[in-house]
Design a protein around this motif. Structure first.
Motif, PDB file in Angstrom:
ATOM      1  N   ALA A  39      34.451  72.879  19.004  1.00  0.00           N
ATOM      2  CA  ALA A  39      34.004  74.123  18.631  1.00  0.00           C
ATOM      3  C   ALA A  39      35.196  74.304  17.502  1.00  0.00           C
ATOM      4  O   ALA A  39      36.056  74.777  16.249  1.00  0.00           O
ATOM      5  N   HIS A  46      30.738  73.142  13.746  1.00  0.00           N
ATOM      6  CA  HIS A  46      30.018  72.880  15.266  1.00  0.00           C
ATOM      7  C   HIS A  46      30.911  73.283  16.104  1.00  0.00           C
ATOM      8  O   HIS A  46      31.583  73.171  16.099  1.00  0.00           O
ATOM      9  N   ALA A  47      29.764  72.940  17.005  1.00  0.00           N
ATOM     10  CA  ALA A  47      30.235  73.824  18.600  1.00  0.00           C
ATOM     11  C   ALA A  47      29.958  72.959  19.587  1.00  0.00           C
ATOM     12  O   ALA A  47      28.251  72.273  19.167  1.00  0.00           O
ATOM     13  N   LEU A  59      32.022  80.655  19.192  1.00  0.00           N
ATOM     14  CA  LEU A  59      30.326  80.293  19.673  1.00  0.00           C
ATOM     15  C   LEU A  59      29.608  81.181  18.074  1.00  0.00           C
ATOM     16  O   LEU A  59      28.395  80.692  17.944  1.00  0.00           O
ATOM     17  N   ILE A  69      19.952  73.317  17.150  1.00  0.00           N
ATOM     18  CA  ILE A  69      20.705  73.321  18.566  1.00  0.00           C
ATOM     19  C   ILE A  69      19.972  71.888  18.854  1.00  0.00           C
ATOM     20  O   ILE A  69      18.672  71.240  18.594  1.00  0.00           O
ATOM     21  N   THR A 112      25.684  74.782  13.842  1.00  0.00           N
ATOM     22  CA  THR A 112      24.775  73.732  14.537  1.00  0.00           C
ATOM     23  C   THR A 112      25.293  73.676  16.243  1.00  0.00           C
ATOM     24  O   THR A 112      27.062  73.585  16.394  1.00  0.00           O
ATOM     25  N   TRP A 113      24.995  73.834  16.958  1.00  0.00           N
ATOM     26  CA  TRP A 113      25.625  73.212  18.307  1.00  0.00           C
ATOM     27  C   TRP A 113      25.209  72.020  19.436  1.00  0.00           C
ATOM     28  O   TRP A 113      23.786  71.874  18.516  1.00  0.00           O
ATOM     29  N   VAL A 173      21.457  81.119  21.840  1.00  0.00           N
ATOM     30  CA  VAL A 173      20.824  80.699  20.654  1.00  0.00           C
ATOM     31  C   VAL A 173      20.189  81.673  19.646  1.00  0.00           C
ATOM     32  O   VAL A 173      20.218  81.380  18.580  1.00  0.00           O
ATOM     33  N   ILE A 226      33.491  74.757  26.308  1.00  0.00           N
ATOM     34  CA  ILE A 226      33.012  74.318  25.317  1.00  0.00           C
ATOM     35  C   ILE A 226      33.917  73.488  25.015  1.00  0.00           C
ATOM     36  O   ILE A 226      35.715  73.663  25.452  1.00  0.00           O
TER      37      ILE A 226
END
Length: 112
Positions: free
Chosen positions: A19, A23-24, A49, A86, A54-55, A77, A16
């Motif tokens: 985060a 957002h991550a 997470l 994503i 948004t990722w 997800v 990661i």
């Protein structure tokens, strides 16, 4: 140089990178295959997470992902009632192909 699959790598193939609740960013590198599946699945359960809307999956340093790991990403997800937005960035053609076979392209946008 040979790599012992039973000995953990000094650097994890996924981490990661950021985060913040909104957002991550997950950063991938090297090879994400069967020996790394447990690391990936544990990371995807990280409490940081659960919140982001948004990722970004930064894959420019990822050389290979196997189908089991791609399915683990897809499960992560899509497991929440309101899936995150994503974006997959920098996926090499072979990585993109595997993610496509797993169905990740149905829930993620791909960017170069």
């Amino acid at each position: 140089m040979t790599v012992d699959p039973h000995r953990p790598s000094q650097s994890a193939p996924v981490r990661i990178a950021e985060a913040d609740g909104q957002h991550a960013v997950l950063a991938f590198s090297g090879n994400l295959d069967a020996p790394a599946l447990r690391v990936l699945e544990e990371l995807l359960l990280d409490h940081r997470l659960r919140q982001p809307g948004t990722w970004t999956l930064e894959m420019s340093d990822l050389h290979h992902i196997d189908l089991a790991c791609a399915y683990a990403l897809l499960r992560a997800v899509t497991r929440v009632p309101e899936p995150a937005d994503i974006t997959v960035r920098g996926a090499r053609p072979a990585v993109h192909r595997t993610l496509h076979h797993a169905g990740l392209d149905a829930v993620a946008a791909f960017a170069d």
